[in-house]
Enzyme design. Structure first.
Site, mmCIF file in Angstrom:
data_model
loop_
_atom_site.group_PDB
_atom_site.id
_atom_site.type_symbol
_atom_site.label_atom_id
_atom_site.label_comp_id
_atom_site.label_asym_id
_atom_site.label_seq_id
_atom_site.Cartn_x
_atom_site.Cartn_y
_atom_site.Cartn_z
ATOM 1 N N GLU A 1 -0.445 -8.201 -0.839
ATOM 2 C CA GLU A 1 -1.188 -8.370 0.420
ATOM 3 C C GLU A 1 -2.341 -9.345 0.260
ATOM 4 O O GLU A 1 -2.632 -10.134 1.154
ATOM 5 C CB GLU A 1 -1.734 -7.012 0.895
ATOM 6 N N THR B 1 -3.320 -13.501 11.067
ATOM 7 C CA THR B 1 -4.137 -12.376 10.609
ATOM 8 C C THR B 1 -5.537 -12.818 10.201
ATOM 9 O O THR B 1 -6.530 -12.180 10.525
ATOM 10 C CB THR B 1 -3.447 -11.700 9.399
#
Lengths: 335, 335
Positions: B150, B203
């Site tokens: 991530e 994001t």
């Protein structure tokens, strides 16, 4: 034993069916915030707490006839005393301002301790007057009147002390618009050690010290902990409860006002506490433990340390009080 | 049917006992934040999701041999692709950099959707390589490697997508120091409606728009809601779940990037949704409903509205996926 019918017959003239002429109630102290749940979590103790006696009187109006245990610190005017003022609001709401009410308040807990002293008094009064009049409202319906009392006492109408004092157990104030109070489960072995060091931390000052803006990162840490605490309570997971009860936002500021705070924490944790923190806005502190012996040990070691520092204190040990206010029937009222 | 012993005998030379020469895994999309639980809550869906095939190869080293379904958007370099990079970290940790690994990644979900696309790929790869090597680590032990993935994909090593993708169900990241992941219960009737509108919300941008300082009062509202949501999940209290899923902090900012957000909410609530909000950083949105028919209805009405506005979309309906990643054995790999 008398039947209900016979009891009703013996009450004095002017008291309607289901009503009574005297009710004596104890309502408990409470620990607000529970470390990570600032302004939303709280729980009730078995001791200390306050007692209120409410009597019917012939002459209409609400009168404060006796206050003991407050060293003269509480207002005697009915409009400024939280007990009488909230009783008046209640009577106005149910349309019974015609009746006469005499109130005695017997404080058995310290004022300004961070243990919900005003909430205990207010809740005892409201629970008693509601019983006196045949319980026209449910417990939950009494909550807004208790919050009015808090507004008068503390300058903010929060429910984090009055909700557990009134409903018992551990309560969550999910939100205020509309008021949403959620009862949370209390793991059976949970015991609280509570110590009130005799130092003065007025609630208003303690609130004013808190910053109104916080780092989002700290807020995320806080709501991760709040979620962990709630999950721990449902799971009876004492370790999760303990490691979730951390406060990165409020405690660092409020702890400044509490002498020996970090030393008391160290002693509590060394004595086996699951968690340690400030009760409400302080200066009382509390710890969770998994049994009575451990909780008593924590109270003792903290009190002994305070004594050595020349600081007097009150100490308590209690399971979570699931009952909240209770009527006292096996005891004579002081008047 | 072959016994385990026989299966082991048929694997090619160089594969140790308990190891395999090919594993094919599906890992699910996830909805992070769950409206009120920014950065701490998330849950897994049954669809969409990604598939990874991991094979043993003779030549040492990790190679990406095929990526499909990404329209060429994902990095092909093993050090920059989250699947291969996290597999390399895993192999280094367990001391198996000597072996040869070939990775196929088959994306069956949109990239940049706010549905944990990179988490699904990374978790599928880690779960597969761990199985391939006889499961030297537990699922939970794979989490740090997924978080590294991530970090590479999103610039922050949060666990709010990888934890539910890896463990299934609803997960709480109580804290990061140390990492503390708590599995929460999922009420059996809970169904999610998910819609991905075809608009681009990276994001990184979505995170950068969020203020780093927030009002304490808003943070209190938020953690009251987080506590209410957790209590609702334990109690199967669908109403409490619904009224707790409100976000006063993040949504007002992120919703600006999502066309028709408030109209989609109105349509969802009118169609019976318990709650509605942004999935992760968006642009996907999701709603909770109490049965499949209602959830399907919500997905349909939102997609129809988007179509009328000239916005394409993907729509999904899923119960909470309690399983997480799963091995695919009844299907041929693409290669």
């Amino acid at each position: 034993m008398k039947t209900i019918m016979e009891q009703q017959e013996t009450t004095k003239t002017g008291v309607a069916s289901g009503e009574r002429d005297k009710v004596h109630v104890f309502a408990p102290a409470t620990v607000a915030n529970m470390v990570c749940g600032f302004d939303v979590l709280g729980f009730a103790l078995h001791e200390p707490g306050d007692e209120v006696v409410i009597r019917r009187a012939g002459e209409p109006g609400v009168r404060l006839v006796n206050i003991t245990g407050d060293e003269g610190r509480l207002p005697r005017e009915v409009s400024r005393n939280t007990v009488s003022a909230s009783v008046i609001s209640f009577l106005q709401y149910i349309g019974r301002c015609d009746i006469g009410i005499e109130i005695e308040l017997h404080k058995h807990m310290p004022i300004g301790s961070g243990l919900g002293s005003s909430a205990a008094s207010t809740v005892a009064g409201l629970y008693a007057v509601n019983k006196l009049l045949g319980s026209p409202l449910s417990r939950r319906e009494l909550l807004p009147f208790a919050m009015e009392g808090e507004e008068l006492a503390c300058g903010h109408g929060h429910a984090d002390n009055v909700a557990p004092a009134l409903l018992g157990g551990i309560t969550l104030i999910r939100g205020y618009n509309p008021l949403d109070v959620v009862a949370l489960p209390a793991p059976p072995a949970l015991h609280a050690s509570v110590v009130f060091p005799h130092v003065d931390v007025p609630t208003r000052d303690a609130r004013q010290m808190i910053r109104t803006k916080v780092a989002l990162q700290d807020a995320v840490t806080q709501w991760g902990n709040v979620a962990g605490l709630v999950a721990g309570l449902f799971r009876n997971d004492y370790e999760l409860i303990g490691r979730s009860m951390q406060d990165v936002l409020i405690e660092p500021t409020r702890a400044i006002l509490i002498p020996e705070f970090y030393e008391m924490r160290r002693l509590a944790i060394d004595a086996g506490a699951l968690s340690f923190g400030i009760s409400g806005s302080g200066p009382s502190v509390f710890a969770f433990a998994q049994n009575a012996e451990q909780a008593n040990g924590i109270t003792s070691v903290i009190q002994a340390h305070l004594t050595a520092q020349g600081i007097g204190s009150h100490g308590y040990m209690s399971k979570i009080n699931m009952e909240g206010p209770k009527e006292i029937t096996n005891k004579h009222a002081v008047i």
